[in-house]
Motif scaffolding. Structure first.
Motif, short mmCIF file in Angstrom:
data_model
loop_
_atom_site.label_atom_id
_atom_site.label_comp_id
_atom_site.label_asym_id
_atom_site.label_seq_id
_atom_site.Cartn_x
_atom_site.Cartn_y
_atom_site.Cartn_z
N PRO A 83 63.94 95.05 25.34
CA PRO A 83 65.08 95.23 26.05
C PRO A 83 65.46 93.31 26.67
O PRO A 83 66.76 93.76 27.07
CB PRO A 83 63.93 95.65 27.72
N ASP A 84 65.13 92.45 26.00
CA ASP A 84 65.75 91.19 25.80
C ASP A 84 67.10 90.67 25.19
O ASP A 84 67.35 89.56 25.73
CB ASP A 84 64.35 90.14 25.48
N ALA A 85 67.77 91.71 24.06
CA ALA A 85 68.54 91.69 23.51
C ALA A 85 69.21 93.01 23.43
O ALA A 85 68.48 94.10 23.00
CB ALA A 85 68.41 90.69 22.11
N SER A 86 70.28 93.05 22.84
CA SER A 86 71.05 94.62 23.42
C SER A 86 70.30 95.17 21.39
O SER A 86 70.01 94.41 20.51
CB SER A 86 72.64 94.51 23.33
N GLY A 87 70.75 96.58 21.44
CA GLY A 87 70.08 97.05 20.10
C GLY A 87 71.83 98.08 20.17
O GLY A 87 71.19 99.04 19.63
#
Length: 410
Positions: A83-87
């Motif tokens: 969840p820490d960066a967009s995928g």
């Protein structure tokens, strides 16, 4: 290996970012879509016992090709991304024969720099797969999935390589600590397994943190600021006082190796109520207990200092150090070490400064160390992986299967 990279590049196009605020499993629709695609791919490979359950856990088995008993072993990877960066809309790029210096990510100003990431100095001549600077890559853990399936494909293609039953499992929501919640160990059928979820080439891990979460809930009083004198109690001010009571030297940015930490991971701030979310980590049970006691002590101290308002603390355990469950089975580690050495990889035995599905699975009766994928800088836009590292991971998986069969040959 010819399908490995194309398989990986296909997998990273699936948006499988897990959602910590969603308590369904899986926590995101994209994981369901990816799980279904993997299920169909495993069927096409001709594996047996291919299943997908209501929580999108995917399992399959490659049947033994030897006529003597060999313990079933497993390989596990997770489908979700952090969840820490967009995928979403991942656009990978391949940097061939890296010769040093900054790597431009996409068309913007973002770069992957050896000044910030000195491990790049050791990767001259390698072929790198990076992001375009807008998303994470998803090597954590789609590289692990691609490596496991490619290894299985190689075992199918070359029946001269002996192996026992090989169990495969792909899990959702590992990144938010729920990857083992609905994992059916009995159905999986392995005596032990390996998560393919590590970082740089050679990593072999069977120690991880004891982990807990802590909610520091600060209660205040909200009053219109124009008439607030003597009435308002700002919970955000209370929260800030608590943060300053915590030891700065025991935070993630100031610790390494076997050092534990307190990490303020998020906050929800308001005048009437503010909440600080911490994660607590320590490699020893006694150390984690001491950290819990320390936080309670600071909460008690702050409550005594406050003339108005209050603070409460809620702590929950997350997972434990798998070392307790793996060390009694040293052959599991030895087989991985010997396999790496056979593949020309120097084993780098080190603690995981985090957790994996394997931590909880080990306590569920499935001893489960962690093996490298070949990736770096997980959970952010500077994530990358080497093609050579991925190929070495595949070779190690194949060799573990072979060495296990040979070990039990009469």
């Amino acid at each position: 290996m010819e399908n490995l990279i194309q398989r990986f590049l296909r997998y990273v196009t699936y948006d499988t970012q897990s959602k910590p605020k969603n308590h369904h499993c899986p926590s995101s629709a994209g994981q369901k879509v990816f799980a279904q695609a993997l299920y169909e791919e495993l069927l096409e490979l001709g594996l047996s016992d291919v299943t997908i359950d209501s929580h999108s856990y995917v399992m399959a088995k490659l049947k033994s090709n030897v006529d003597y008993p060999v313990p079933a072993i497993g390989f596990i990877a997770h489908m979700d991304t952090s969840p820490d960066a967009s995928g979403k809309h991942v656009v990978p790029q391949i940097v061939e024969n890296y010769q040093g210096g900054d790597i431009a990510l996409g068309k913007g100003d973002e770069v992957l720099s050896p000044i910030q990431y000195p491990e790049l100095h050791q990767l001259h001549g390698k072929n790198l797969i990076t992001t375009d600077g807008n998303t994470l890559l998803g090597a954590d853990n789609k590289a692990g999935i691609a490596e496991i399936i490619t290894a299985i494909e190689m075992l199918i293609a070359d029946p001269s390589i002996p192996h026992g039953d090989i169990c495969i499992g792909f899990t959702p929501d590992e990144e938010i600590g729920r990857g083992a919640n609905h994992f059916d160990v009995e159905k999986f059928g392995a005596e032990w397994a390996y998560t393919i979820d590590g970082g740089p080439v050679g990593e072999l891990e069977y120690e991880n943190f004891h982990a807990a979460t802590a909610e520091v809930i600060c209660h205040g009083v909200s009053v219109h600021p124009g008439t607030a004198k003597g009435k308002m109690v700002n919970a955000m001010h209370i929260a800030s006082r608590f943060v300053l009571m915590m030891p700065e030297e025991e935070t993630p940015q100031n610790t390494e190796g076997y050092e534990g930490f307190f990490h303020l991971s998020s906050a929800c701030m308001g005048v009437a109520k503010s909440q600080l979310d911490y994660i607590l980590r320590d490699f020893e049970r006694e150390g984690l207990a001491a950290r819990k006691a320390f936080m309670q002590q600071k909460v008690d101290e702050l409550n005594k200092q406050l003339s108005k308002g209050s603070v409460e603390l809620v702590i929950n355990d997350s997972y434990a150090n798998m070392k307790e469950m793996v060390e009694p089975h040293p052959h599991i580690i030895e087989l991985a070490k010997v396999s790496m050495e056979h593949c020309g990889v120097e084993p780098l035995i080190k603690p995981i400064r985090g957790g994996t599905d394997g931590a909880r699975l080990s306590f569920m009766g499935l001893p489960c160390p962690n093996i490298f994928t070949g990736g770096y800088n997980f959970h952010g836009i500077h994530e990358f992986i080497t093609i050579e590292g991925m190929e070495q991971a595949v070779s190690v998986i194949v060799t573990v299967a072979e060495k296990t069969a040979l070990h039990y040959k009469q």
